[in-house]
Write a protein that holds these residues in place. Sequence first.
Motif, short mmCIF file in Angstrom:
data_model
loop_
_atom_site.label_atom_id
_atom_site.label_comp_id
_atom_site.label_asym_id
_atom_site.label_seq_id
_atom_site.Cartn_x
_atom_site.Cartn_y
_atom_site.Cartn_z
N ASP A 1 3.06 35.90 -5.35
CA ASP A 1 3.22 37.37 -5.40
C ASP A 1 2.14 38.06 -4.56
OD1 ASP A 1 5.41 37.23 -7.06
OD2 ASP A 1 4.24 37.47 -8.90
N LEU A 2 0.91 37.59 -4.68
CA LEU A 2 -0.20 38.19 -3.94
C LEU A 2 -0.03 37.94 -2.45
CD1 LEU A 2 -2.87 39.71 -3.97
CD2 LEU A 2 -4.04 37.52 -4.38
N GLY A 3 0.36 36.73 -2.09
CA GLY A 3 0.57 36.42 -0.67
C GLY A 3 1.65 37.28 -0.05
N LEU A 4 2.75 37.49 -0.78
CA LEU A 4 3.84 38.31 -0.25
C LEU A 4 3.44 39.77 -0.15
CD1 LEU A 4 6.84 36.68 -2.15
CD2 LEU A 4 6.22 36.39 0.25
N LEU A 5 2.54 40.23 -1.04
CA LEU A 5 2.02 41.60 -0.91
C LEU A 5 1.22 41.73 0.37
CD1 LEU A 5 1.26 44.45 -1.94
CD2 LEU A 5 -0.66 43.37 -3.14
N PHE A 6 0.37 40.74 0.65
CA PHE A 6 -0.41 40.79 1.89
C PHE A 6 0.52 40.79 3.11
CE2 PHE A 6 -4.16 38.78 -0.48
CZ PHE A 6 -4.84 39.98 -0.55
N GLN A 7 1.56 39.99 3.07
CA GLN A 7 2.52 39.96 4.18
C GLN A 7 3.18 41.33 4.35
OE1 GLN A 7 5.77 37.21 3.74
NE2 GLN A 7 6.64 37.69 5.74
N ALA A 8 3.57 41.96 3.23
CA ALA A 8 4.24 43.27 3.29
C ALA A 8 3.35 44.34 3.88
CB ALA A 8 4.72 43.68 1.90
N THR A 9 2.03 44.18 3.73
CA THR A 9 1.10 45.18 4.24
C THR A 9 0.49 44.76 5.58
OG1 THR A 9 -0.64 44.20 2.86
CG2 THR A 9 0.56 46.07 1.96
N GLY A 10 1.03 43.71 6.19
CA GLY A 10 0.55 43.29 7.50
C GLY A 10 -0.72 42.48 7.48
N GLN A 11 -1.19 42.08 6.30
CA GLN A 11 -2.43 41.29 6.21
C GLN A 11 -2.06 39.80 6.25
OE1 GLN A 11 -5.39 43.05 3.28
NE2 GLN A 11 -3.51 44.10 2.61
N ASN A 12 -1.49 39.40 7.38
CA ASN A 12 -0.95 38.04 7.48
C ASN A 12 -2.03 36.96 7.39
OD1 ASN A 12 1.59 39.15 7.75
ND2 ASN A 12 1.54 39.12 9.99
N GLU A 13 -3.22 37.25 7.91
CA GLU A 13 -4.30 36.27 7.86
C GLU A 13 -4.72 36.00 6.41
OE1 GLU A 13 -5.21 34.67 10.47
OE2 GLU A 13 -3.96 35.90 11.81
N GLU A 14 -4.59 37.03 5.55
CA GLU A 14 -4.88 36.85 4.13
C GLU A 14 -3.75 36.12 3.43
OE1 GLU A 14 -7.49 37.81 2.34
OE2 GLU A 14 -8.62 39.01 3.77
N ALA A 15 -2.52 36.39 3.87
CA ALA A 15 -1.34 35.83 3.20
C ALA A 15 -1.18 34.34 3.47
CB ALA A 15 -0.09 36.57 3.65
N GLU A 16 -1.49 33.89 4.71
CA GLU A 16 -1.17 32.52 5.11
C GLU A 16 -1.79 31.46 4.21
OE1 GLU A 16 -1.34 29.50 8.96
OE2 GLU A 16 -2.06 31.57 9.16
N PRO A 17 -3.12 31.48 3.93
CA PRO A 17 -3.67 30.41 3.09
C PRO A 17 -3.09 30.41 1.67
CG PRO A 17 -5.29 32.15 3.49
CD PRO A 17 -4.15 32.40 4.41
N LEU A 18 -2.71 31.58 1.18
CA LEU A 18 -2.13 31.64 -0.16
C LEU A 18 -0.75 30.99 -0.19
CD1 LEU A 18 -3.13 35.28 -1.20
CD2 LEU A 18 -4.20 33.14 -1.91
N LEU A 19 0.09 31.32 0.78
CA LEU A 19 1.44 30.74 0.80
C LEU A 19 1.41 29.25 1.14
CD1 LEU A 19 3.60 33.58 2.41
CD2 LEU A 19 3.06 33.15 0.01
N ARG A 20 0.45 28.83 1.97
CA ARG A 20 0.31 27.39 2.24
C ARG A 20 -0.13 26.65 0.97
NH1 ARG A 20 0.99 25.71 7.32
NH2 ARG A 20 0.75 27.21 9.04
N ARG A 21 -1.03 27.26 0.23
CA ARG A 21 -1.48 26.65 -1.02
C ARG A 21 -0.32 26.46 -1.99
NH1 ARG A 21 -5.25 29.93 -5.40
NH2 ARG A 21 -4.63 28.69 -7.23
N VAL A 22 0.52 27.48 -2.10
CA VAL A 22 1.67 27.39 -2.99
C VAL A 22 2.58 26.25 -2.57
CG1 VAL A 22 3.76 28.58 -3.78
CG2 VAL A 22 1.61 29.83 -3.63
N LEU A 23 2.88 26.17 -1.28
CA LEU A 23 3.78 25.13 -0.78
C LEU A 23 3.19 23.74 -0.99
CD1 LEU A 23 6.21 24.04 0.69
CD2 LEU A 23 5.11 24.62 2.87
#
Length: 432
Positions: free
Chosen positions: A145-167
């Motif tokens: 959820d947090l990673g997708l929020l960062f993606q929605a707000t254009g904070q892709n550098e913040e989102a990437e490690p979170l979504l990789r961790r989930v995967l």
Amino acid sequence: HYQDRVKFCIALHVSKAEAYNVNKHETPEMKKYGHGPGRSIKGEALNEKGKPKRDQWVVRIQGEEGSVANAWDRLEGISRRRHKFVCERFGATSDEAAVIDISLGTLLQGRGQFKDAEAMLRRAVDTRENLFGEDSLTTLMSVSDLGLLFQATGQNEEAEPLLRRVLETRERTLGKDHPDTLRAVNELAGLLHDMDELHEAERLFGRVMEANERSLAPLLCTLFRRIGKPAEAEPLYRRALEAKEHALGDGHPETLISITALAGLLMDLGKRSEAEPLYRRALEVRERTLGEEHLDTLTSVTTLAEILDDMGKLTEAEPLYRRAIKMEESTIGADHPQTLKSINSLAVLLEKKGERPEAEQLYRRALEARERTLGPNNQQTVRSRKNFVFFLQQDGRKEEADEIVKRAKVAADAAKEAKEAEKRKGGWFWQR
């Protein structure tokens, strides 16, 4: 999506001053945008050309101070009060509080209040990491959820490690083909696409597409079987089984469904020698995971018995029929149609083996029970009667066979007369 009718109605009793047929009259809020009646505040037509016209009403509710209550404001206020109550009752670091954090964070994200939403979702992640650990599936949901929020707000550098961790965690704990893992693959692929990391995004999207193809295989299998092309369905059934074995394991219910589905298809194709080990495997797995007395295990016992009987393996089929009858008598009852079916099948098998005395007892038992419970004209009763009559005729007992047929005719005539009498008794009701 245009809908010309609503799915349900809720009656509201309001004054005319609060209700606006917006195809004819604008609300004060609509007037500010100057599009006129019949159009939304975005200027879009409320009724589409060529579609049935709809009445559309807006009920305008004002607070005590005269301002129009905003649904988002009301919902946010309610959510914040719920959050305060839950924190006071269960503690700010409880999972109950984390659930409210997520709910409120999602609401705030929808309203564009991204900083407040981020704070809520971060708190939920911290709470769940402390409660359940970093690799917990519950924690990973909040990380996503947090990673997708960062993606929605254009904070892709913040989102990437979170979504990789989930995967990575879901791959390790659930397997590469688990639905939750594939959802994580899709989310990371979408982010990488936004970041112009197209090569890796393409690879991940391809992985999702391949998995979706495997998940659609059962539907395609059913289609091929229904249109008379079972041979084309076989490779799809095998791929579906392999995917479920890999993702879910040998003992998972979905895997067992694929095992028996493939076995059934192979029987349709005349490949009985290939179907038999699959039916044996299904029985073994159900005995191991569900126990010998479970009804699903019983289904596997009767199915395997019928397959072996059909293949002429009578010595192997007989103990399975006997086991099935014993289980059925103790679980669903001695006179249950399935119990009687197994009794009749065992009688047929014993007749094939030349064990006629016991076969006769079973034929007689099945017929008498079906006549008593299902009636003389029931299809299963008729089948039992034909089997038993033929059995007696082979033994040269023609008079006894004729007596059974005669008795059945008398019972059938009596049943027919009783039905006609009931119709006459109903009179006007039956003629209506």
